[in-house]
Motif scaffolding. Sequence first.
Motif, short mmCIF file in Angstrom:
data_model
loop_
_atom_site.label_atom_id
_atom_site.label_comp_id
_atom_site.label_asym_id
_atom_site.label_seq_id
_atom_site.Cartn_x
_atom_site.Cartn_y
_atom_site.Cartn_z
N ASN A 162 0.82 -1.21 0.00
CA ASN A 162 0.00 0.00 0.00
C ASN A 162 0.86 1.26 0.00
O ASN A 162 0.60 2.20 -0.74
CB ASN A 162 -0.89 0.05 1.25
CG ASN A 162 -2.15 -0.78 1.09
OD1 ASN A 162 -2.50 -1.18 -0.02
ND2 ASN A 162 -2.81 -1.05 2.19
N ALA A 163 1.89 1.27 0.85
CA ALA A 163 2.72 2.47 0.99
C ALA A 163 3.35 2.83 -0.35
O ALA A 163 3.35 3.99 -0.76
CB ALA A 163 3.79 2.23 2.06
N LYS A 165 2.25 1.85 -3.27
CA LYS A 165 1.14 2.12 -4.21
C LYS A 165 0.62 3.54 -4.09
O LYS A 165 0.34 4.19 -5.08
CB LYS A 165 0.02 1.12 -3.88
CG LYS A 165 -0.96 0.90 -4.97
CD LYS A 165 -1.67 -0.43 -4.81
CE LYS A 165 -2.62 -0.47 -3.64
NZ LYS A 165 -3.37 -1.74 -3.55
N ASP A 190 4.95 6.43 4.92
CA ASP A 190 5.20 6.88 3.55
C ASP A 190 4.98 8.38 3.43
O ASP A 190 4.44 9.02 4.33
CB ASP A 190 4.31 6.11 2.56
CG ASP A 190 2.83 6.37 2.74
OD1 ASP A 190 2.41 7.55 2.72
OD2 ASP A 190 2.06 5.39 2.90
N ILE A 193 -0.08 10.09 -0.63
CA ILE A 193 -1.26 10.94 -0.78
C ILE A 193 -2.02 11.15 0.53
O ILE A 193 -2.80 12.09 0.65
CB ILE A 193 -2.23 10.37 -1.84
CG1 ILE A 193 -2.74 8.98 -1.44
CG2 ILE A 193 -1.57 10.31 -3.20
CD1 ILE A 193 -3.86 8.46 -2.34
N ILE A 195 -4.54 10.05 3.95
CA ILE A 195 -5.93 9.64 4.11
C ILE A 195 -6.65 10.75 4.88
O ILE A 195 -6.17 11.16 5.94
CB ILE A 195 -6.03 8.32 4.90
CG1 ILE A 195 -5.22 7.21 4.20
CG2 ILE A 195 -7.48 7.88 5.10
CD1 ILE A 195 -5.03 5.96 5.03
N SER A 215 -8.15 3.32 -6.36
CA SER A 215 -7.66 2.10 -5.75
C SER A 215 -7.82 0.92 -6.72
O SER A 215 -6.95 0.07 -6.84
CB SER A 215 -8.41 1.85 -4.46
OG SER A 215 -8.20 0.55 -4.02
N GLY A 220 -6.15 -2.54 -6.25
CA GLY A 220 -6.51 -2.85 -4.86
C GLY A 220 -7.84 -3.60 -4.76
O GLY A 220 -8.72 -3.41 -5.59
N THR A 221 -7.97 -4.43 -3.73
CA THR A 221 -9.23 -5.15 -3.53
C THR A 221 -10.03 -4.52 -2.39
O THR A 221 -11.20 -4.84 -2.21
CB THR A 221 -8.97 -6.62 -3.15
OG1 THR A 221 -8.25 -6.64 -1.91
CG2 THR A 221 -8.19 -7.33 -4.21
N LEU A 223 -9.39 -5.24 0.63
CA LEU A 223 -9.40 -6.24 1.71
C LEU A 223 -8.08 -6.30 2.48
O LEU A 223 -8.01 -6.85 3.57
CB LEU A 223 -9.69 -7.63 1.13
CG LEU A 223 -11.11 -7.83 0.59
CD1 LEU A 223 -11.24 -9.18 -0.09
CD2 LEU A 223 -12.13 -7.73 1.72
N GLY A 224 -7.04 -5.71 1.90
CA GLY A 224 -5.69 -5.84 2.48
C GLY A 224 -5.60 -5.44 3.95
O GLY A 224 -5.10 -6.20 4.78
N THR A 249 1.36 8.86 5.31
CA THR A 249 0.60 7.97 6.17
C THR A 249 1.57 7.07 6.91
O THR A 249 2.60 6.69 6.37
CB THR A 249 -0.34 7.09 5.30
OG1 THR A 249 -1.14 7.94 4.50
CG2 THR A 249 -1.23 6.21 6.15
N PHE A 251 1.38 3.51 9.23
CA PHE A 251 0.66 2.41 9.86
C PHE A 251 1.58 1.82 10.91
O PHE A 251 2.77 1.62 10.67
CB PHE A 251 0.29 1.34 8.82
CG PHE A 251 -0.92 1.71 8.01
CD1 PHE A 251 -2.19 1.42 8.47
CD2 PHE A 251 -0.78 2.37 6.80
CE1 PHE A 251 -3.32 1.78 7.73
CE2 PHE A 251 -1.90 2.74 6.05
CZ PHE A 251 -3.17 2.44 6.51
#
Length: 258
Positions: A162-163, A165, A190, A193, A195, A215, A220-221, A223-224, A249, A251
């Motif tokens: 994700n980071a 992406k 990261d 962009i 959130i 996404s 992206g799904t 679900l990750g 962002t 995490f």
Amino acid sequence: HQLAVHVTPLVGDPSTGAVVVLHDTTELNRLESLRRDFVANVSHELKTPLSSIKAYTETLLGGAAEEAATRTRFLREIEEQANRLDELIRDMLDLARIESAQQPFAIQTVGVTAAVEACRKHHAPRAEAKQVRLLVDDQSPLAQVQADPDGLRVILNNLVDNAVKYTPTGGEVRIDWRVVEQMVEISVADTGIGIPADKAARVFERFYRVDAARSRDLGGTGLGLSIVKHLAQSFGGSVAVQSVPQQGTKFIVSLPAA
Ligand code: ADP
């Protein structure tokens, strides 16, 4: 609260009284509505790529296959949508397996440095292609966590995926960790962009995407992060997010130290 009411007369004559039983069905109704939403979401997510595949196939069979350039373009689209279906189904099965705890985890002591390094290696080519720097903070302490090694790999891969992406070219993704009391906090930060504050809490919900179109384009799904959250919780840990739109962002996964 929603209540289910059952009234049973004590004896034949109602004037002698009755037993009234109240069941609080709020939680049941909430679970049922979550289940219905999930089924609706799954159907929608599966139908979208499937409809594309059908439409491209019909057009090809209808004559578009004659022209070589069109044929290749449509077949590429079909391949992409099939890959998307594949990814969705895999993520859904992973999530179902984790939630039902069908597959017991092999919780063991796992070294954080090696796990993070394997993850960095795995994502390095993609980050490089996009000109995003992928760094592991070498000041992070020696640490070990209690986790299932495959599960930890999935957690790290999803966060770093994700980071990279959601970080534009020229940006940076940094992984570090620290020991806080009995836990190890692993951060993936990261410069992407970001959130919006009112959306941050929702990113762990299944199929939730801040920007569904973007996404989906990025593969992206939705679900990750849901998988990350369930895995972290299964190991006795948690995951949190901090973000500033347009700045980045972070995490933070917190797992029991070994
Ligand atoms: P997806 O497969 O769409 O990436 P996830 O469950 O992994 O699904 O993430 C849910 C949503 O959270 C994403 O669609 C995206 O909007 C947002 N998101 C996740 N990670 C990041 C990040 N590092 N930066 C910005 N947005 C993010």
